[in-house]
Scaffold this motif. Sequence first.
Motif, short mmCIF file in Angstrom:
data_model
loop_
_atom_site.label_atom_id
_atom_site.label_comp_id
_atom_site.label_asym_id
_atom_site.label_seq_id
_atom_site.Cartn_x
_atom_site.Cartn_y
_atom_site.Cartn_z
N HIS A 28 0.81 -1.22 0.00
CA HIS A 28 0.00 0.00 0.00
C HIS A 28 0.85 1.28 0.00
O HIS A 28 0.44 2.28 -0.56
CB HIS A 28 -1.00 0.00 1.16
CG HIS A 28 -0.40 0.25 2.50
ND1 HIS A 28 0.14 -0.75 3.28
CD2 HIS A 28 -0.26 1.40 3.21
CE1 HIS A 28 0.58 -0.22 4.40
NE2 HIS A 28 0.36 1.07 4.39
N ARG A 29 2.03 1.26 0.58
CA ARG A 29 2.87 2.46 0.58
C ARG A 29 3.35 2.80 -0.83
O ARG A 29 3.32 3.95 -1.26
CB ARG A 29 4.06 2.29 1.52
CG ARG A 29 3.65 2.34 2.98
CD ARG A 29 4.87 2.37 3.90
NE ARG A 29 4.44 2.38 5.28
CZ ARG A 29 4.47 1.31 6.07
NH1 ARG A 29 4.94 0.16 5.63
NH2 ARG A 29 4.04 1.39 7.31
N ALA A 30 3.78 1.77 -1.56
CA ALA A 30 4.22 1.98 -2.94
C ALA A 30 3.04 2.39 -3.82
O ALA A 30 3.18 3.23 -4.72
CB ALA A 30 4.87 0.72 -3.49
N ALA A 32 0.43 4.12 -2.83
CA ALA A 32 0.15 5.53 -2.51
C ALA A 32 1.15 6.44 -3.20
O ALA A 32 0.78 7.48 -3.76
CB ALA A 32 0.18 5.75 -1.00
N ALA A 33 2.42 6.07 -3.17
CA ALA A 33 3.46 6.89 -3.81
C ALA A 33 3.27 6.94 -5.32
O ALA A 33 3.41 8.00 -5.93
CB ALA A 33 4.83 6.35 -3.45
N GLU A 34 2.94 5.82 -5.91
CA GLU A 34 2.77 5.73 -7.36
C GLU A 34 1.60 6.57 -7.86
O GLU A 34 1.69 7.25 -8.87
CB GLU A 34 2.57 4.27 -7.77
CG GLU A 34 2.27 4.04 -9.22
CD GLU A 34 3.51 4.05 -10.10
OE1 GLU A 34 3.35 4.31 -11.30
OE2 GLU A 34 4.60 3.81 -9.57
N GLY A 36 -0.13 8.92 -5.96
CA GLY A 36 -0.28 10.22 -5.30
C GLY A 36 -1.55 10.32 -4.48
O GLY A 36 -2.19 11.38 -4.41
N GLN A 39 -2.00 7.42 2.06
CA GLN A 39 -1.67 6.04 2.44
C GLN A 39 -2.87 5.30 3.01
O GLN A 39 -3.02 4.10 2.80
CB GLN A 39 -0.51 6.01 3.43
CG GLN A 39 0.83 6.20 2.78
CD GLN A 39 1.98 5.87 3.71
OE1 GLN A 39 1.80 5.26 4.76
NE2 GLN A 39 3.18 6.28 3.32
N ALA A 42 -4.85 4.03 0.12
CA ALA A 42 -4.13 2.91 -0.49
C ALA A 42 -4.25 1.65 0.37
O ALA A 42 -4.43 0.55 -0.16
CB ALA A 42 -2.66 3.28 -0.69
#
Length: 160
Positions: A28-30, A32-34, A36, A39, A42
């Motif tokens: 989920h962190r990746a 969210a980063a991908e 935008g 978190q 995500a």
Amino acid sequence: MSEATRTRTHAPEVRQRAVEILQEGVGHRALAAELGIPQATARQWARAYAVGGADAVLNAGSHHHTYSYEVKLAVVKDRLENGLTVREAMIKYKIPSESSVKAWCRQYRENGESALVDKPRGRKPRVKKAEWRTGWCAHRGAFFLPRHCSNADRLLTPYV
């Protein structure tokens, strides 16, 4: 505050891209980063994907699920007594919303099993006007509508 942070729902294209990313096994962190996105969003999508697959992410919030008392109680008992995590309970009972599981556990802790029983919702049915405006007029000895029996008539007529 930007337009993106004020909206409550995400575009179908964003959700579709999230499904593609989740299919690759990304956390989920990746995710969210991908994309935008927050978190927390995500994480909810990742849990929904684990429970219900792509449809759970693509159609999230499109329809309201209701669950029986027995399902709610089984989820709560597994969570609190058997030590299942929220995610494990969601997957086992196919409940896409972690907030539902958490709310049921909180209600159970505060008010016991009776808190999980479905209660009637919405507006109470209205009483028909004819039911409460008509009645027996004791001093006239007859059935009346309010216009036939005023307060003045009641005050001037002795109690029968």
